[in-house]
Design a protein around this motif. Structure first.
Motif, PDB file in Angstrom:
ATOM      1  N   GLU A 190      14.029  -1.751   2.889  1.00  0.00           N
ATOM      2  CA  GLU A 190      15.273  -1.570   2.147  1.00  0.00           C
ATOM      3  C   GLU A 190      14.792  -1.655   0.682  1.00  0.00           C
ATOM      4  O   GLU A 190      15.269  -1.059  -0.247  1.00  0.00           O
ATOM      5  N   GLU A 191      14.015  -2.790   0.576  1.00  0.00           N
ATOM      6  CA  GLU A 191      13.962  -3.183  -0.877  1.00  0.00           C
ATOM      7  C   GLU A 191      12.755  -2.058  -1.657  1.00  0.00           C
ATOM      8  O   GLU A 191      13.045  -1.812  -2.785  1.00  0.00           O
ATOM      9  N   SER A 192      11.996  -1.373  -0.809  1.00  0.00           N
ATOM     10  CA  SER A 192      11.050  -0.631  -1.228  1.00  0.00           C
ATOM     11  C   SER A 192      11.996   0.640  -1.785  1.00  0.00           C
ATOM     12  O   SER A 192      11.685   1.127  -2.709  1.00  0.00           O
ATOM     13  N   LEU A 193      12.616   1.146  -0.833  1.00  0.00           N
ATOM     14  CA  LEU A 193      13.686   1.882  -1.183  1.00  0.00           C
ATOM     15  C   LEU A 193      14.423   1.870  -2.381  1.00  0.00           C
ATOM     16  O   LEU A 193      14.598   2.671  -3.485  1.00  0.00           O
ATOM     17  N   PHE A 237       5.336  -7.205  -2.325  1.00  0.00           N
ATOM     18  CA  PHE A 237       5.496  -7.545  -0.868  1.00  0.00           C
ATOM     19  C   PHE A 237       4.242  -8.468  -0.220  1.00  0.00           C
ATOM     20  O   PHE A 237       4.488  -8.817   1.080  1.00  0.00           O
ATOM     21  N   GLN A 238       3.241  -8.732  -0.945  1.00  0.00           N
ATOM     22  CA  GLN A 238       1.900  -9.296  -0.534  1.00  0.00           C
ATOM     23  C   GLN A 238       1.510  -8.701   0.782  1.00  0.00           C
ATOM     24  O   GLN A 238       1.367  -9.435   1.881  1.00  0.00           O
ATOM     25  N   ARG A 262      -2.131  -1.962   0.603  1.00  0.00           N
ATOM     26  CA  ARG A 262      -1.575  -0.643   0.190  1.00  0.00           C
ATOM     27  C   ARG A 262      -1.203   0.183   1.500  1.00  0.00           C
ATOM     28  O   ARG A 262      -0.451   0.881   1.269  1.00  0.00           O
ATOM     29  N   GLN A 263      -2.263   0.070   2.376  1.00  0.00           N
ATOM     30  CA  GLN A 263      -2.152   0.765   3.662  1.00  0.00           C
ATOM     31  C   GLN A 263      -0.915   0.641   4.140  1.00  0.00           C
ATOM     32  O   GLN A 263       0.080   1.407   4.844  1.00  0.00           O
ATOM     33  N   VAL A 264      -0.218  -0.684   4.198  1.00  0.00           N
ATOM     34  CA  VAL A 264       0.985  -1.105   5.020  1.00  0.00           C
ATOM     35  C   VAL A 264       2.025  -0.288   3.958  1.00  0.00           C
ATOM     36  O   VAL A 264       3.066   0.296   4.653  1.00  0.00           O
ATOM     37  N   ILE A 265       1.820  -0.238   2.537  1.00  0.00           N
ATOM     38  CA  ILE A 265       3.053   0.567   1.817  1.00  0.00           C
ATOM     39  C   ILE A 265       2.840   1.992   2.352  1.00  0.00           C
ATOM     40  O   ILE A 265       3.995   2.587   2.397  1.00  0.00           O
TER      41      ILE A 265
END
Length: 69
Positions: free
Chosen positions: A15-18, A37-38, A41-44
């Protein structure tokens, strides 16, 4: 198997990324999101794929992610 708390944290990150993509006037890099978000990059990359699966029109550019809708 993720716990309920882990699921809630993941949903909040999505939600925060959006929200960040919605409010940004330019592309947002995966590295910037990962740092915020600590996470890696793969998680993103995975989070963006989940947002796309939820019908958010997100494109990848050489400068980062852009929300079109």
């Amino acid at each position: 198997i993720p716990t309920m708390e882990e699921k809630k944290r993941a949903e909040k990150k999505e939600e925060e990324s959006l929200k960040i993509l919605q409010e940004s006037e330019s592309a947002v890099s995966g590295t910037k999101l990962a740092t915020k978000f600590q996470v890696s990059r793969q998680v993103i990359v995975q989070d963006i794929a989940l947002l796309r699966a939820k019908n958010h029109d997100i494109i990848s550019t050489h400068k980062g992610y852009v929300l079109l809708d």
